[in-house]
Design a protein around this motif. Structure first.
Motif, short mmCIF file in Angstrom:
data_model
loop_
_atom_site.label_atom_id
_atom_site.label_comp_id
_atom_site.label_asym_id
_atom_site.label_seq_id
_atom_site.Cartn_x
_atom_site.Cartn_y
_atom_site.Cartn_z
N PRO A 148 0.79 -1.24 0.00
CA PRO A 148 0.00 0.00 0.00
C PRO A 148 0.82 1.28 0.00
O PRO A 148 0.50 2.23 -0.75
CB PRO A 148 -0.85 -0.13 1.27
N ALA A 149 1.88 1.37 0.80
CA ALA A 149 2.68 2.59 0.84
C ALA A 149 3.33 2.85 -0.51
O ALA A 149 3.38 4.00 -0.98
CB ALA A 149 3.75 2.48 1.93
N GLY A 152 0.77 4.21 -3.42
CA GLY A 152 -0.01 5.43 -3.26
C GLY A 152 -0.14 6.25 -4.53
O GLY A 152 -1.25 6.64 -4.93
N VAL A 186 -9.36 -0.74 -2.97
CA VAL A 186 -9.47 0.66 -2.53
C VAL A 186 -10.51 1.39 -3.38
O VAL A 186 -11.30 2.19 -2.87
CB VAL A 186 -8.10 1.35 -2.62
N LYS A 255 -5.20 -4.27 4.17
CA LYS A 255 -6.14 -3.36 4.84
C LYS A 255 -5.71 -3.08 6.28
O LYS A 255 -5.78 -1.94 6.76
CB LYS A 255 -7.56 -3.93 4.82
N GLU A 257 -2.72 -3.12 7.48
CA GLU A 257 -1.56 -2.23 7.45
C GLU A 257 -1.99 -0.79 7.16
O GLU A 257 -1.46 0.16 7.76
CB GLU A 257 -0.57 -2.71 6.38
N ILE A 258 -2.95 -0.61 6.26
CA ILE A 258 -3.47 0.72 5.98
C ILE A 258 -4.14 1.30 7.22
O ILE A 258 -3.95 2.48 7.56
CB ILE A 258 -4.46 0.66 4.80
N ASP A 259 -4.92 0.49 7.91
CA ASP A 259 -5.56 0.96 9.14
C ASP A 259 -4.53 1.37 10.18
O ASP A 259 -4.68 2.40 10.87
CB ASP A 259 -6.47 -0.13 9.71
N ARG A 261 -1.22 2.19 9.74
CA ARG A 261 -0.31 3.26 9.36
C ARG A 261 -1.02 4.59 9.09
O ARG A 261 -0.48 5.66 9.40
CB ARG A 261 0.49 2.85 8.12
N TYR A 262 -2.24 4.51 8.51
CA TYR A 262 -2.90 5.73 8.07
C TYR A 262 -4.19 6.04 8.82
O TYR A 262 -4.72 7.15 8.69
CB TYR A 262 -3.21 5.65 6.58
N LEU A 265 -8.84 3.48 5.25
CA LEU A 265 -8.73 3.63 3.81
C LEU A 265 -8.98 5.06 3.34
O LEU A 265 -8.33 5.54 2.41
CB LEU A 265 -9.71 2.68 3.12
N TYR A 268 -5.90 7.01 4.03
CA TYR A 268 -4.88 6.55 3.11
C TYR A 268 -4.99 7.27 1.77
O TYR A 268 -3.99 7.71 1.19
CB TYR A 268 -5.01 5.03 2.92
#
Length: 291
Positions: A148-149, A152, A186, A255, A257-259, A261-262, A265, A268
């Motif tokens: 995900p990172a 982007g 996404v 998902k 990891e997105i939750d 780190r960011y 969604l 993100y």
């Protein structure tokens, strides 16, 4: 690929159930398109959002590598009226397996992006792990956490392409499973599709992506996963099955990891993809049928 799988656009339909979805005119739509030179080629239309609107058919297609399209696919490709191809692959993959579009005349707009400092690749995550199915599973989880990172800017470009009405479009990577799976997840989330339905769409790869057959009928195919010195078909079968499979745990790892780190969604999209609320709404207007 010689299989064609119909699927209902209703949220309650089981993935790959074989049922056909009806358009407004009553004509059936098929989710998986049977191109000879493409694998895992699917229409993401027909899914029902939480506000009751439906994703338009024939606007966004997801697939794998487009290097093997030929004359047998020309008429079917022409009927899709593709305006843009969003290629999520790394630069080296694009050079080794370039997109080949057999259609004549106006060619689709091609979008691709710079790799960045560290482009996640499954070979890197598999190094040091045991050469077993369990080792490959763990490597896939790690890769999905890392993607995900890195993706982007690619997801941001895909959204801008849709918002600017460059549709119908194709979004693809090598197998149409991992990077494409995250990007489409996404996208569907942004359209208001429930997570359970997003998982069902992702898992359709297990029915539509006959990668073993696709590889055995094409010389030197790589699918972005290997090279001539490390052919895919030389990999142990148990590892290969995990590599080619779509597992709910893989997409869930992205998902999560997105939750973590960011903060979700939506955050993100703003922080990693640079997508504004205005652009998101324009994209929804492009892809969702009015109530």
């Amino acid at each position: 690929m010689n299989v064609s799988i119909g699927e209902s656009g209703d949220q309650g339909a089981a993935a790959g159930s074989g049922s056909m979805s009806e358009t407004g005119s009553g004509a059936p739509r098929c989710r998986v398109l049977p191109f000879q030179g493409a694998c895992n080629f699917r229409d993401i239309g027909g899914y029902v959002a939480q506000d009751g609107r439906t994703v338009r058919w024939g606007r966004v297609y997801r697939t794998g590598v487009l290097s093997y399209l030929g004359e047998d696919d020309r008429d079917a490709l022409r009927s899709l009226r593709i305006r843009a191809i969003c290629d999520l692959r790394r630069g080296g993959e694009r050079r080794r397996e370039p997109t080949r579009w057999p259609e004549e005349g106006d060619l689709p707009r091609k979008l691709h992006w710079q790799d960045g400092a560290e482009a996640p690749a499954i070979r890197d995550f598999a190094v040091g792990r045991p050469p077993t199915a369990a080792g490959m599973f763990d490597a896939m989880i790690d890769m999905y956490r890392a993607l995900p990172a890195w993706m982007g800017s690619r997801i941001g470009g895909l959204f801008e392409c849709i918002a600017n009405d460059h549709v119908p479009l194709i979004v693809h990577c090598a197998a149409g499973k991992d990077r494409t799976g995250i990007a489409v997840a996404v996208l569907l989330h942004t359209l208001g599709i429930p997570w359970e339905t997003i998982i069902e769409d992702y898992l359709l790869t297990n029915l539509a992506g006959n990668f073993e057959t696709f590889m055995r009928t094409r010389r030197d195919i790589q699918l972005g996963l290997t090279d001539s010195e490390h052919p895919l078909l030389a990999m142990p079968v148990a590892m290969r099955r995990v590599l080619f499979s779509a597992e709910a745990a893989f997409l869930q790892a992205a998902k999560d990891e997105i939750d973590l780190r960011y903060g979700g969604l939506d955050a993100y999209l703003e922080r990693a993809a640079g997508i504004t609320p205005t652009l998101r709404e324009r994209m929804r207007q492009t892809l969702l049928e009015p109530l």
